[in-house]
Design an enzyme around this catalytic site. Structure first.
Site, PDB file in Angstrom:
ATOM      1  N   GLU A  53       0.840  -1.207   0.000  1.00  0.00           N
ATOM      2  CA  GLU A  53       0.000   0.000   0.000  1.00  0.00           C
ATOM      3  C   GLU A  53       0.874   1.255   0.000  1.00  0.00           C
ATOM      4  OE1 GLU A  53      -2.892   1.384  -0.719  1.00  0.00           O
ATOM      5  OE2 GLU A  53      -3.555  -0.680  -0.916  1.00  0.00           O
TER       6      GLU A  53
HETATM    7  C1  LIG Z   1       3.419  -9.819   0.311  1.00  0.00           C
HETATM    8  C2  LIG Z   1       3.115  -8.722  -0.639  1.00  0.00           C
HETATM    9  C3  LIG Z   1       1.781  -8.471  -0.982  1.00  0.00           C
HETATM   10  C4  LIG Z   1       1.498  -7.477  -1.916  1.00  0.00           C
HETATM   11  N1  LIG Z   1       0.190  -7.295  -2.321  1.00  0.00           N
HETATM   12  C5  LIG Z   1      -0.061  -6.511  -3.402  1.00  0.00           C
HETATM   13  C6  LIG Z   1      -1.358  -6.479  -4.007  1.00  0.00           C
HETATM   14  O1  LIG Z   1      -2.290  -7.126  -3.544  1.00  0.00           O
HETATM   15  N2  LIG Z   1      -1.526  -5.729  -5.119  1.00  0.00           N
HETATM   16  C7  LIG Z   1      -0.512  -5.011  -5.673  1.00  0.00           C
HETATM   17  O2  LIG Z   1      -0.727  -4.372  -6.680  1.00  0.00           O
HETATM   18  N3  LIG Z   1       0.723  -4.983  -5.106  1.00  0.00           N
HETATM   19  C8  LIG Z   1       0.965  -5.728  -3.996  1.00  0.00           C
HETATM   20  N4  LIG Z   1       2.215  -5.751  -3.439  1.00  0.00           N
HETATM   21  C9  LIG Z   1       3.253  -4.913  -4.001  1.00  0.00           C
HETATM   22  C10 LIG Z   1       3.635  -3.740  -3.102  1.00  0.00           C
HETATM   23  O3  LIG Z   1       2.587  -2.820  -3.037  1.00  0.00           O
HETATM   24  C11 LIG Z   1       4.938  -3.149  -3.658  1.00  0.00           C
HETATM   25  O4  LIG Z   1       5.967  -4.112  -3.412  1.00  0.00           O
HETATM   26  C12 LIG Z   1       5.276  -1.814  -3.043  1.00  0.00           C
HETATM   27  O5  LIG Z   1       4.342  -0.845  -3.448  1.00  0.00           O
HETATM   28  C13 LIG Z   1       6.687  -1.326  -3.410  1.00  0.00           C
HETATM   29  O6  LIG Z   1       6.940  -1.493  -4.768  1.00  0.00           O
HETATM   30  P1  LIG Z   1       8.291  -2.226  -5.220  1.00  0.00           P
HETATM   31  O7  LIG Z   1       8.359  -3.510  -4.494  1.00  0.00           O
HETATM   32  O8  LIG Z   1       8.325  -2.279  -6.694  1.00  0.00           O
HETATM   33  O9  LIG Z   1       9.447  -1.305  -4.681  1.00  0.00           O
HETATM   34  P2  LIG Z   1      10.104  -0.040  -5.419  1.00  0.00           P
HETATM   35  O10 LIG Z   1       9.051   0.831  -5.990  1.00  0.00           O
HETATM   36  O11 LIG Z   1      11.158  -0.523  -6.324  1.00  0.00           O
HETATM   37  O12 LIG Z   1      10.751   0.711  -4.184  1.00  0.00           O
HETATM   38  C14 LIG Z   1      11.897   0.198  -3.496  1.00  0.00           C
HETATM   39  C15 LIG Z   1      12.221   1.089  -2.316  1.00  0.00           C
HETATM   40  O13 LIG Z   1      12.553   2.388  -2.781  1.00  0.00           O
HETATM   41  C16 LIG Z   1      11.773   3.379  -2.175  1.00  0.00           C
HETATM   42  N5  LIG Z   1      11.374   4.383  -3.175  1.00  0.00           N
HETATM   43  C17 LIG Z   1      10.907   4.183  -4.420  1.00  0.00           C
HETATM   44  N6  LIG Z   1      10.670   5.350  -5.024  1.00  0.00           N
HETATM   45  C18 LIG Z   1      10.988   6.312  -4.146  1.00  0.00           C
HETATM   46  C19 LIG Z   1      10.971   7.751  -4.182  1.00  0.00           C
HETATM   47  N7  LIG Z   1      10.541   8.417  -5.243  1.00  0.00           N
HETATM   48  N8  LIG Z   1      11.369   8.407  -3.058  1.00  0.00           N
HETATM   49  C20 LIG Z   1      11.781   7.740  -1.969  1.00  0.00           C
HETATM   50  N9  LIG Z   1      11.831   6.397  -1.894  1.00  0.00           N
HETATM   51  C21 LIG Z   1      11.439   5.710  -2.971  1.00  0.00           C
HETATM   52  C22 LIG Z   1      10.539   2.671  -1.613  1.00  0.00           C
HETATM   53  O14 LIG Z   1      10.083   3.301  -0.421  1.00  0.00           O
HETATM   54  C23 LIG Z   1      11.061   1.274  -1.333  1.00  0.00           C
HETATM   55  O15 LIG Z   1      11.553   1.192  -0.014  1.00  0.00           O
HETATM   56  C24 LIG Z   1       2.534  -6.698  -2.463  1.00  0.00           C
HETATM   57  C25 LIG Z   1       3.854  -6.932  -2.082  1.00  0.00           C
HETATM   58  C26 LIG Z   1       4.152  -7.941  -1.204  1.00  0.00           C
HETATM   59  C27 LIG Z   1       5.591  -8.204  -0.865  1.00  0.00           C
END
Ligand SMILES: Cc1cc2nc3c(=O)[nH]c(=O)nc-3n(C[C@H](O)[C@H](O)[C@H](O)COP(=O)(O)OP(=O)(O)OC[C@H]3O[C@@H](n4cnc5c(N)ncnc54)[C@H](O)[C@@H]3O)c2cc1C
Length: 591
Positions: free
Chosen positions: A435
């Site tokens: 989220e």
């Molecule tokens: C168990 C689990 C359940 C999930 N359930 C769902 C679901 O039901 N539906 C769905 O759509 N998704 C789901 N997700 C996905 C989840 O919402 C994403 O993993 C999350 O939003 C982060 O995206 P990412 O993993 O691509 O990380 P990235 O976007 O690659 O980010 C990596 C890190 O960099 C930081 N970051 C990125 N951009 C910035 C910025 N501009 N400024 C500062 N910091 C930044 C973030 O805070 C994070 O710590 C789930 C994930 C997991 C692990």
């Protein structure tokens, strides 16, 4: 094995003594008499404590399995889900027009807290369905509502939210999933989504996926994203289930926690989808639900801290180690229980003051959503929009910390799976990530929400705190709540000024302090909650309550928060004011 007992007395305290829900002028709140809420909370406490909580460890150990395209949930999950559904719990706060119980969201939140404390992974099946329900309810056509909502309210059909792709999580503008318009008005959805919670499972007859995708020829980036309803089984005109749609689970993830919830790679291969809302306005539809969904995740931070704390207390009273520094308290036994030691107490007080403050903060947030949605109250809408990243980011960071503290009470046994304490920590961890990861919540707060509507909502927040302080400054009984709240609020305003002055000149300075600001803000909100709880407790004591110990204990717990936790605002302010140089000073190559 850990146990869970719903803290119904504390929930009732927040609802009635602090928030005075019965007298709040919101449709549906007039029914929230203490007798009524107590009946609902007691019944919810039974099913969550007796049926759902015992499955928590089962879910953790067994996890979900994928075989021949079918995901099996852990033993007992489906039977418990059927019982939960049949009791009407899944639709407690849903519209009565679609078979829901039509109760206010705040009461639904209290029940959700119990479900999540009992078993976070289990609660996600209905939790995500509620999120998908809310999107269709807000943006669907009448036909879409009639087709999907009654079955989603009863959770005969569950829901999912599909945003994430392997190369795009935070930056959804990079999305590749495509939607091709068809002559009959539907779309063919093609692409792959990852990490989809409850994406495939055996708990319901059908799964209604809400999928973000780009319609060819639309605007670039995030502005070209639309939202679609993609059912697992097509729905015939008479409401019966038809053919299987072109969506299938590719694999399920092995993960750190919430093993009982299936996290799926979902492959959309020309699946039939129906536009929800307006073309290219998919993010707007998603944003409508953001306050709900993020408050729900904030609640998960509270829920895991509560469950872990309850077990830490049991252990601290039971485990005999060492003697109290002031003399034996269990002279007939070989040693005293852990709870006599000041450092163990310190940890338990951290946990207790967090969960009780967090409960008030989350329910207050739910009340603002009820005000905004039921009364069209724009001020409440602005305030909850401002506070949503604070609730989500602060409460899940702290909630996780509290599960670690509860685990620590068990010493080495906390690290051993047999005791079940590591599950709370592992399950709580995800709430800091999904989220919108907490770093991105902080970015949203500082980069967007602070300045929203010309800074009107943050000013309204400061005024609210200021008014509370000036209304209660003569009240000696809570003087030790008012003074620290005043100082913390001053720290928050000083930090806000720093961003205003420095932010334009040097955006890195603002963003280097964003997580600190989110935590500073969270502490001030918790300080306000504790001051309001103290006020409620002293009023109850003055009125001659028949349970004075409960209220006296509230005051002691609240003073702990004000004296031991709230001063963290000074540290966060100092970090914010130190600017960007210490954060950004190294070249990327130096790492
Ligand atoms: C168990 C689990 C359940 C999930 N359930 C769902 C679901 O039901 N539906 C769905 O759509 N998704 C789901 N997700 C996905 C989840 O919402 C994403 O993993 C999350 O939003 C982060 O995206 P990412 O993993 O691509 O990380 P990235 O976007 O690659 O980010 C990596 C890190 O960099 C930081 N970051 C990125 N951009 C910035 C910025 N501009 N400024 C500062 N910091 C930044 C973030 O805070 C994070 O710590 C789930 C994930 C997991 C692990």
């Amino acid at each position: 094995m850990p146990t869970y007992t719903a803290p119904t007395k504390d929930m009732a305290f927040v609802l009635h003594d602090v928030l005075d829900v019965e007298n709040e002028k919101i449709p549906g709140y007039e029914d929230l008499t203490p007798d009524f809420t107590s009946a609902v909370l007691e019944e919810a406490g039974k099913i969550t404590g007796e049926v759902i909580a015992p499955l928590n460890v089962v879910g953790d150990k067994e996890g979900c399995t994928l075989e021949n395209g079918v995901v099996r949930t852990p033993t007992g999950f489906k039977a418990a889900f059927d019982q939960f559904r049949e009791g009407g719990w899944t639709g407690i706060a849903s519209d009565a027009e679609y078979g829901g119980q039509g109760m206010p969201y705040i009461l639904g939140m209290a029940v959700s807290e119990m479900v999540s404390s009992a078993n976070q992974a289990f609660g996600m099946y209905s939790g995500l369905t509620n999120g998908a329900y809310a999107a269709i309810h807000a943006h669907g056509t009448d036909e879409q509502k009639q087709t999907y909502l009654p079955k989603m309210v009863s959770c005969e059909w569950t829901g999912t939210m599909n945003l994430t792709e392997s190369h795009c999580g935070t930056d959804l503008g990079l999305m590749r999933t495509k939607a091709d318009p068809q002559e009959d008005g539907s779309y063919k959805i093609t692409g792959q989504k990852i990490f989809i919670s409850s994406g495939e499972h055996d708990m319901s007859e059908n799964i209604i996926h809400l999928v973000l995708a780009k319609i060819a020829g639309g605007p670039e980036g995030i502005k070209g994203v639309s939202l679609f309803i993609v059912p697992k089984f097509m729905v015939n005109e008479d409401g019966s289930l038809g053919d299987r749609n072109g969506v299938a689970v590719g694999s399920i993830e092995e993960k750190m926690g919430i093993h009982g919830n299936s996290t799926c790679v979902m492959n959309y291969d020309g699946a039939t989808g129906y536009l929800l809302g307006t073309e290219h306005k998919g993010m707007r539809a998603m944003f409508t639900m953001m306050n709900h969904a993020r408050l729900g995740v904030a609640m998960q931070g509270l829920s895991q801290a509560e469950a872990a704390y309850q077990n830490a207390v049991i252990y601290a009273k039971d485990r005999l180690q060492g003697r109290a520094v002031t003399g034996a308290e269990n002279p007939d036994g070989p040693a005293d229980p852990l709870i006599v030691h000041p450092d163990v107490r310190r940890s338990l007080m951290d946990q207790k003051s967090f969960v009780e403050g967090a409960r008030a903060f989350v329910y207050w947030g739910a009340m603002m959503i009820d005000r905004a949605e039921e009364n069209g109250d724009k001020d409440a809408d602005g305030l909850i929009s401002l506070l949503t990243p604070v609730l989500k980011g602060f409460l899940t960071d702290k909630g996780y910390d509290m599960t670690v503290q509860a685990q620590q009470i068990y010493g080495g046994h906390g690290y051993i799976e047999e005791w079940g304490m590591s599950q709370f920590t592992r399950d709580a961890r995800i709430a800091m990530i999904y989220e919108g990861a907490n770093g991105v919540q902080a970015l949203d707060l500082v980069g967007r929400k602070l300045a929203q509507d010309g800074g009107k909502h943050v000013m309204a927040f400061f005024d609210m705190v200021k008014n509370f302080i000036s209304e209660n400054k003569e009240d000696e009984a809570i003087a030790d709540f008012i003074a620290p709240l005043k100082q913390a609020s001053k720290d928050l305003q000083t930090a806000g000024m720093f961003f205003m002055q420095e932010g334009m000149k040097n955006p890195n300075a603002a963003l280097s302090g964003s997580s600190d600001f989110m935590h500073l803000f969270g502490h001030v909100c918790m300080g306000l909650m504790w001051a309001r709880m103290a006020k409620a407790a002293t009023s109850a004591l003055d009125a001659g309550t028949d349970d004075p110990d409960f209220y006296k204990n509230k005051l002691v717990t609240g003073r702990y928060y004000m004296q031991r936790q709230l001063p963290a605002t000074g540290m966060h302010l100092a970090r914010i004011q130190s600017g960007a140089e210490n954060v950004m000073g190294l070249d990327a190559e130096a790492f």
